[in-house]
Design a protein around this motif. Sequence first.
Motif, short mmCIF file in Angstrom:
data_model
loop_
_atom_site.label_atom_id
_atom_site.label_comp_id
_atom_site.label_asym_id
_atom_site.label_seq_id
_atom_site.Cartn_x
_atom_site.Cartn_y
_atom_site.Cartn_z
N VAL A 60 0.86 -1.18 0.00
CA VAL A 60 0.00 0.00 0.00
C VAL A 60 0.90 1.23 0.00
N VAL A 61 0.78 2.05 -1.02
CA VAL A 61 1.69 3.18 -1.17
C VAL A 61 0.91 4.42 -1.56
N GLY A 62 1.56 5.57 -1.42
CA GLY A 62 0.93 6.83 -1.79
C GLY A 62 0.82 6.99 -3.29
N PRO A 63 -0.05 7.89 -3.76
CA PRO A 63 -0.31 8.02 -5.19
C PRO A 63 0.86 8.57 -5.99
N ASP A 64 1.80 9.24 -5.35
CA ASP A 64 2.91 9.85 -6.08
C ASP A 64 4.20 9.05 -5.95
N LEU A 65 4.10 7.78 -5.59
CA LEU A 65 5.30 7.00 -5.29
C LEU A 65 6.24 6.91 -6.49
N LEU A 66 5.71 6.68 -7.69
CA LEU A 66 6.58 6.55 -8.86
C LEU A 66 7.27 7.87 -9.21
N ALA A 67 6.75 8.97 -8.70
CA ALA A 67 7.40 10.27 -8.94
C ALA A 67 8.76 10.35 -8.25
N ARG A 68 9.02 9.45 -7.33
CA ARG A 68 10.33 9.42 -6.67
C ARG A 68 11.43 8.92 -7.61
N LEU A 69 11.04 8.26 -8.70
CA LEU A 69 12.01 7.65 -9.60
C LEU A 69 12.45 8.64 -10.67
N SER A 70 13.71 8.51 -11.08
CA SER A 70 14.18 9.26 -12.24
C SER A 70 13.57 8.65 -13.49
N ASP A 71 13.71 9.33 -14.61
CA ASP A 71 13.17 8.80 -15.86
C ASP A 71 13.79 7.45 -16.19
N ARG A 72 15.10 7.31 -16.01
CA ARG A 72 15.74 6.04 -16.32
C ARG A 72 15.32 4.95 -15.35
N SER A 99 25.85 -4.04 -14.54
CA SER A 99 26.06 -3.47 -13.21
C SER A 99 25.23 -2.21 -13.01
N THR A 100 25.01 -1.46 -14.09
CA THR A 100 24.18 -0.24 -14.00
C THR A 100 22.73 -0.61 -13.71
N VAL A 101 22.25 -1.67 -14.35
CA VAL A 101 20.88 -2.14 -14.09
C VAL A 101 20.73 -2.53 -12.63
N LYS A 102 21.70 -3.25 -12.09
CA LYS A 102 21.63 -3.68 -10.69
C LYS A 102 21.63 -2.47 -9.75
N THR A 103 22.41 -1.45 -10.10
CA THR A 103 22.42 -0.23 -9.29
C THR A 103 21.05 0.45 -9.32
N HIS A 104 20.46 0.54 -10.52
CA HIS A 104 19.12 1.13 -10.65
C HIS A 104 18.10 0.36 -9.81
N LEU A 105 18.17 -0.96 -9.87
CA LEU A 105 17.21 -1.78 -9.13
C LEU A 105 17.34 -1.56 -7.63
N ALA A 106 18.56 -1.46 -7.14
CA ALA A 106 18.75 -1.21 -5.71
C ALA A 106 18.16 0.13 -5.30
N ARG A 107 18.34 1.14 -6.14
CA ARG A 107 17.79 2.47 -5.83
C ARG A 107 16.27 2.47 -5.93
N ILE A 108 15.74 1.75 -6.93
CA ILE A 108 14.28 1.67 -7.08
C ILE A 108 13.67 1.02 -5.85
N GLN A 109 14.26 -0.08 -5.39
CA GLN A 109 13.73 -0.76 -4.21
C GLN A 109 13.73 0.17 -3.00
#
Length: 212
Positions: free
Chosen positions: A142-154, A180-190
């Motif tokens: 359960v998350v707030g409506p603007d949660l995806l706004a926390r992510l960068s475009d990439r 390795s860049t994908v793994k870094t993005h995934l860690a930040r997304i989580q």
Amino acid sequence: MSIRVFIADDQEMVRVGFGLILAAEKDIEVVGEAADGAAAIEGIGRLRPDVALLDIRMPLLDGLEVTARVAGSTAVVVVTTFGDDTYVDTALAAGAVGFIVKDSGPQLLVSAVRAAARGDALISPELTLPLLRRRAAASAPVVGPDLLARLSDRELDVARLVAQGRTNAEIAGELYVALSTVKTHLARIQQRLEVRNRVEIAAVTWRRGAVE
């Protein structure tokens, strides 16, 4: 170094067939096999393979029970005739990192082993989107409506591809970035979405309408 694989299936022809397919790959070594769940637990505990391929319907203990017992130390890919939704959900909840049906073909079997060894998840294509839709509907945090706004475009691009069932290697190829860049993005997304794994990333992304 070779990927060490253990095969558990109550049908000898299946074990032999999988063994021949995997033995043909230079980076994969089959180190053991079992015809029932109890022998699978013993063999996996003794041999410590990198990846275990487990059938669901086996004598003594089924593959789902074996998965729950060994997934903490060995990457498990469930390989079965039955692509039932309940089996898929139960296997993943028990700790499996992959789930493929036996008629998926040799290439997907090899890809599933390599993905599991890398720490990626691979699920038969016909099961992937139904799984993600079920998770999105039933178990997304359960998350707030603007949660995806926390992510960068990439990062949003990566989240969308995860929601479409892509592996890390496939995401790297589609976005023209290093693994390795994908793994870094995934860690930040989580971290930014406050979720635990790629399934929850996919669930949030589906629920927020970011995937067509």
